[in-house]
Scaffold this motif. Structure first.
Motif, short mmCIF file in Angstrom:
data_model
loop_
_atom_site.label_atom_id
_atom_site.label_comp_id
_atom_site.label_asym_id
_atom_site.label_seq_id
_atom_site.Cartn_x
_atom_site.Cartn_y
_atom_site.Cartn_z
N LEU A 208 -5.20 -2.72 4.78
CA LEU A 208 -5.23 -1.31 5.21
C LEU A 208 -4.92 -1.10 6.70
CD1 LEU A 208 -5.91 1.45 3.79
CD2 LEU A 208 -8.06 1.33 5.06
N PRO B 283 -5.72 -8.89 6.69
CA PRO B 283 -5.77 -7.42 6.73
C PRO B 283 -4.70 -6.78 5.84
CG PRO B 283 -4.67 -8.26 8.68
CD PRO B 283 -5.18 -9.46 7.93
N TRP C 251 -3.03 -14.04 -6.14
CA TRP C 251 -4.34 -14.37 -6.71
C TRP C 251 -4.71 -13.72 -8.04
CZ3 TRP C 251 -3.97 -12.26 -1.62
CH2 TRP C 251 -4.34 -10.92 -1.47
N TYR D 71 0.84 -1.20 0.00
CA TYR D 71 0.00 0.00 0.00
C TYR D 71 0.88 1.26 0.00
CZ TYR D 71 -4.07 -2.99 1.16
OH TYR D 71 -5.06 -3.95 1.16
N TYR E 19 -7.35 4.09 0.95
CA TYR E 19 -6.60 3.09 0.16
C TYR E 19 -5.98 3.77 -1.06
CZ TYR E 19 -9.56 -0.63 2.34
OH TYR E 19 -10.22 -1.48 3.19
N ALA F 56 -10.92 -9.54 5.37
CA ALA F 56 -9.85 -8.54 5.23
C ALA F 56 -9.90 -7.65 6.49
CB ALA F 56 -10.05 -7.76 3.93
N SER F 57 -9.41 -6.42 6.40
CA SER F 57 -9.38 -5.59 7.63
C SER F 57 -10.76 -5.44 8.26
CB SER F 57 -8.86 -4.18 7.31
OG SER F 57 -7.51 -4.21 6.92
N LYS G 66 -11.13 -20.48 -4.74
CA LYS G 66 -11.84 -19.24 -4.38
C LYS G 66 -13.32 -19.35 -4.73
CE LYS G 66 -11.51 -14.36 -3.97
NZ LYS G 66 -10.85 -13.12 -4.30
N ARG H 73 -16.94 -10.93 -8.06
CA ARG H 73 -15.63 -10.50 -8.58
C ARG H 73 -14.86 -11.80 -8.85
NH1 ARG H 73 -11.69 -6.44 -5.18
NH2 ARG H 73 -11.21 -8.41 -4.17
N HIS I 283 -14.11 -13.36 -0.41
CA HIS I 283 -13.86 -11.96 -0.04
C HIS I 283 -15.21 -11.28 0.22
CE1 HIS I 283 -11.26 -8.50 0.32
NE2 HIS I 283 -11.81 -7.85 -0.70
C1 LIG Z 1 -8.69 -10.58 -1.70
C2 LIG Z 1 -8.25 -9.53 -0.76
N1 LIG Z 1 -8.01 -9.85 0.53
C3 LIG Z 1 -7.60 -8.92 1.42
C4 LIG Z 1 -7.43 -7.60 1.05
C5 LIG Z 1 -7.04 -6.60 2.08
O1 LIG Z 1 -8.08 -5.68 2.22
P1 LIG Z 1 -8.03 -4.52 3.30
O2 LIG Z 1 -6.97 -3.59 2.83
O3 LIG Z 1 -9.38 -3.91 3.26
O4 LIG Z 1 -7.70 -5.13 4.59
C6 LIG Z 1 -7.69 -7.24 -0.28
C7 LIG Z 1 -7.51 -5.84 -0.70
O5 LIG Z 1 -8.19 -5.28 -1.49
C8 LIG Z 1 -8.09 -8.22 -1.21
O6 LIG Z 1 -8.32 -7.92 -2.49
#
Ligand SMILES: Cc1ncc(COP(=O)(O)O)c(C=O)c1O
Length: 382
Positions: free
Chosen positions: A225, A223, A82, A40, A361, A206-207, A127, A134, A166
């Motif tokens: 972000l 996570p 991925w 990031y 982001y 994720a986060s 997945k 998506r 996701h």
């Molecule tokens: C498949 C997947 N997992 C995890 C994340 C991490 O997401 P975040 O930054 O919201 O924690 C992302 C980010 O876009 C993602 O595409």
């Protein structure tokens, strides 16, 4: 020549603290540090090392190239990737001991072919599309994907270590979509198990899932972000409330000051006119560095003790900050801070996102590679 009058200072103590916070929240679930898009914008290799030292046990990246970059740098943790299309360098990926996501039979076939070539079974995370439309196989195609994987697993070319998905609306805690996605995910795992697969790493969060939906934490959380000290849902809880610390401070030297009378038009298009006599500070960061042009006349900047904002349009390489009559103490060489931690009185990536009509982001991932990154408080700077 590495001279640049601005820098992004990445604080590894903050990254460590954020990983520790996320580990505490995640409970028994392992933490995969998501370090795609150059962590990031923070620097993929140093951030990965720090996240692993702080207790993350996996790394996650979108692109195969990002994963191979980590391996080339000597980072050997379990690593999921991925995003790829047909004809991707799968043999190289398997030789580098990467885990790969698969959403369709063609991907499994290409991975199995690479396994035959390299003599190493492909470690795969199947997945499931549980409601985001998506990546992932839709429920109607899931059984076919699972059966295909089971056949390849039986011949030894594919090893299904994970099932994953996701969340589409994890940042809206009161919204029922997440529960529906979790239920669909459990169905997908059950189907895989009925086909004889034994995925040990089931992951969904994720986060926002990690922070707001305890039941989505499962075996592992992913996570991104939050690792960098930013809130995935600022309307629900800001970073301070979540116990996260911004890991990046974006700062630049003031390279010019000028005192102007009231009524002085500033910058391209003269979209700002000084309301009073005062001092203008010139800050050498612009949209060529990833500062959003949409934040003209809005983006917050702290210069010394002054909390100002971009005045006029964002230029390619610079912005002007009108400090007003109070700004007489600001001189060339003083530091202007565009991004930092709210606790230090600095503007945050979220403030910039609000100013530009986007999300934090985008603010951090778009910062230009020409801004030097300086890493501080690294435990192992190797
Ligand atoms: C498949 C997947 N997992 C995890 C994340 C991490 O997401 P975040 O930054 O919201 O924690 C992302 C980010 O876009 C993602 O595409």
């Amino acid at each position: 020549m590495s001279y640049y009058p601005a820098r992004a200072v990445v604080d590894h103590a903050a990254i460590r603290a954020n990983v520790e916070r996320l580990r505490a929240v995640a409970g028994a679930a392992e933490v995969m540090a998501v370090v795609k898009a150059d962590a990031y914008g923070h620097g993929i290799v140093p951030v990965s090392r720090t996240a692993l030292a702080a207790g993350a046990t996996w790394l996650g990246v979108a692109q195969l190239g990002e994963a191979l970059e980590l391996r080339a740098a000597g980072v050997h943790a379990p690593l999921l990737t991925w995003i790829y299309g047909p004809g991707a360098p799968f043999a190289e990926a398997l030789a580098a001991d990467l885990d790969l996501s698969a959403s369709a039979p063609w991907a499994l076939d290409e991975l199995a072919a690479a396994a035959r070539l390299t003599g190493r079974a492909a470690r795969v995370h199947l997945k499931s599309d549980t409601g985001m439309a998506r990546g992932g196989a839709r429920p109607a195609q899931w059984a076919e994907l699972v059966d295909h994987a089971a056949r390849l697993a039986a011949e030894g070319t594919v090893d299904v270590v994970g099932v994953w998905s996701h969340l589409a609306r994890g940042d809206e805690p009161a919204e029922p979509t997440t529960s529906a996605q979790l239920a669909a995910f459990r169905d997908a795992v059950a189907t895989a198990e009925r086909a004889g697969l034994r995925p040990t790493v089931r992951h969904l969060a994720a986060s926002s899932g990690t922070l707001f939906h305890p039941d989505t934490r499962l075996d592992l959380v992913r996570p991104g972000l939050a690792l960098y000290g930013l809130s995935p849902a600022p309307d629900v809880a800001d970073a301070v409330a979540l116990g996260l610390r911004a890991a990046m401070r974006l700062e630049a030297e003031v390279i010019h000051v000028k005192d102007v009378p009231a009524g002085t038009p500033v910058g391209y298009g003269h979209t700002y006119t000084t309301p009073s006599a005062g001092r203008l500070a010139l800050v050498p960061l612009g949209y060529g560095d990833g500062i959003p042009r949409h934040a003209g006349n809005a983006g917050p900047v702290r210069v010394g003790r002054h909390r100002g904002r971009v005045t006029g349009r964002v230029s390619m390489d610079q912005v002007v900050v009108d400090l007003g009559p109070d700004g007489a103490d600001v001189s060339v060489g003083d530091l202007a801070v565009l991004l930092g931690d709210a606790r230090d009185g600095d503007p945050t990536a979220q403030d910039w996102a609000d100013a530009a009509g986007t999300i934090s982001y985008e603010i951090v991932t778009r910062l230009g590679s020409r801004i030097p990154r300086t890493h501080v408080s690294q435990e192992d700077p190797s």
